[in-house]
Design a protein around this motif. Structure first.
Motif, PDB file in Angstrom:
ATOM      1  N   ALA A 175       0.826  -1.206   0.000  1.00  0.00           N
ATOM      2  CA  ALA A 175       0.000   0.000   0.000  1.00  0.00           C
ATOM      3  C   ALA A 175       0.856   1.250   0.000  1.00  0.00           C
ATOM      4  O   ALA A 175       1.939   1.291   0.597  1.00  0.00           O
ATOM      5  CB  ALA A 175      -0.928  -0.021   1.212  1.00  0.00           C
ATOM      6  N   SER A 187       1.542  -2.566  -7.083  1.00  0.00           N
ATOM      7  CA  SER A 187       0.100  -2.767  -6.970  1.00  0.00           C
ATOM      8  C   SER A 187      -0.295  -4.224  -7.190  1.00  0.00           C
ATOM      9  O   SER A 187       0.072  -4.849  -8.202  1.00  0.00           O
ATOM     10  CB  SER A 187      -0.636  -1.892  -7.983  1.00  0.00           C
ATOM     11  OG  SER A 187      -2.000  -2.259  -8.061  1.00  0.00           O
ATOM     12  N   PRO A 235      -3.174  -2.981  -2.055  1.00  0.00           N
ATOM     13  CA  PRO A 235      -2.393  -3.925  -1.261  1.00  0.00           C
ATOM     14  C   PRO A 235      -2.776  -5.386  -1.478  1.00  0.00           C
ATOM     15  O   PRO A 235      -2.037  -6.291  -1.095  1.00  0.00           O
ATOM     16  CB  PRO A 235      -2.709  -3.498   0.172  1.00  0.00           C
ATOM     17  CG  PRO A 235      -4.095  -2.939   0.094  1.00  0.00           C
ATOM     18  CD  PRO A 235      -4.189  -2.278  -1.249  1.00  0.00           C
TER      19      PRO A 235
END
Length: 352
Positions: A175, A187, A235
């Motif tokens: 994140a 990502s 995340p």
């Protein structure tokens, strides 16, 4: 005999065997079938969670007919009560009439006007990819060498179909703010999308493969979830996908291929949630041997032989267990799982 078939079908359709929720017991539809086969030895087994099977045997047959009695849920698009059979000049309409209570009704009617050896296995867990009934039957000393599995094949014997596998993949990320230079690689959603792009390209490259009238590899990404909002690096992400290989393709090798396409640093989990073998089962040589045996069975019964199909059936489980297996039943798969599902009266008559 059509009148008797429709009488049985009316009762079978009236029993709610929707799966889910699979609120099915050893009574209800199974008690009705038991009462209709008084000269059969009948054994009803509760496998748990609404999975119930009924084995009915008369004499000492080597061939068994299998029919699943569970149906998919009905949709709001039905124009009448899905549990009330409607009969027109050419069709019978009702939930499960096509898939595949029509076959069950026809087998019961045929059994009542004959005296020869016969065996039926009725089950209630096919529509949930949870074959407890078939697994339980095949694990026992059953004594059968041939199996005919009822599914809508328009009254033709189907000797081959694809296997099926369903998978859940979990991707992990780091994140952070979406403006970061390394957002593209951190990502979880980006890594899931890259995997999807590579997987789709791989599947397209398999279009040249052939087996018994089937072509290529069937593949579908059914669900992608993950991320929080547009300005945050995701995340976590989850992908649900499925594929349907040719009988000649190795399922484990395909899993290795799909797993290997993912970024190893981002892939947290790769879980196969369901697997069904192809029909016929086995490696290329063994599958062809079993297909020829199924063709001989169809020829011996004077059944017209149809093309291989893309949908999966539990016939492959019987084949995997060493029985000669084929798929044969009334109805068109295009009508299965639809609102106002129907089966033609002509095919019901022919099947009985």
């Amino acid at each position: 005999m059509l009148e008797q078939v429709l009488q049985h079908l009316e009762v079978l359709v009236s029993h709610d065997t929707r799966n889910p929720p699979r609120a099915i017991t050893t009574g209800g539809i199974f008690e009705y079938i038991r009462t209709q086969l008084p000269d059969f030895r009948v054994e009803v087994v509760d496998h748990g969670a609404g999975a119930v099977s009924l084995l009915a045997v008369r004499g000492a047959p080597r061939r068994i007919f299998n029919v699943h009695l569970d149906t998919v849920p009905s949709s709001p698009a039905w124009t009448g009560d899905p549990l009330k059979l409607r009969v027109t000049a050419d069709r019978a309409i009702g939930l499960g009439a096509c898939d595949i209570k029509g076959a069950a009704a026809a087998l019961i009617a045929a059994a009542q006007v004959t005296q020869g050896d016969a065996a039926f296995l009725f089950s209630s867990d096919e529509e949930a990819n949870d074959p407890r009934c078939i697994a339980g039957f095949l694990a026992r000393e059953h004594g059968f060498s041939e199996a005919i599995i009822a599914e809508p094949t328009q009254g033709q014997a189907v000797l081959a179909h694809r296997g099926i596998s369903a998978v859940r993949m979990a991707f992990t990320g780091q994140a952070g703010h979406a403006s970061a230079e390394n957002a593209l690689s951190l990502s979880a959603v980006h890594n899931a999308m890259r995997w999807g792009t590579d997987a789709l390209a791989y599947v397209k490259a398999q279009n040249h493969l052939r087996f018994g009238g089937l072509t290529g590899l069937r593949f579908n990404i059914g669900r992608v979830e993950g991320g929080i909002k547009a300005n945050m690096i995701a995340p976590s992400a989850e992908v649900r996908f499925g594929f349907r290989p040719l009988p000649s393709q190795d399922m484990d090798a395909l899993h290795a291929q799909f797993r290997g396409m993912a970024n190893a640093d981002a892939l947290a989990e790769y879980e196969e949630t369901f697997r069904g073998p192809s029909l016929p089962s086995g490696d290329v040589a063994r599958a062809e041997e079993r297909r020829l045996a199924a063709r001989d069975l169809a020829d011996g019964l004077d059944l017209p032989i149809g093309n291989a199909v893309d949908f999966w059936t539990e016939a492959s489980l019987f084949s995997e267990a060493g029985l000669t297996a084929l798929v044969y039943g009334p109805g068109d798969i295009a009508q299965a799982h639809t609102a106002d599902e129907w089966v033609s009266l002509e095919q019901l008559q022919g099947y009985a």
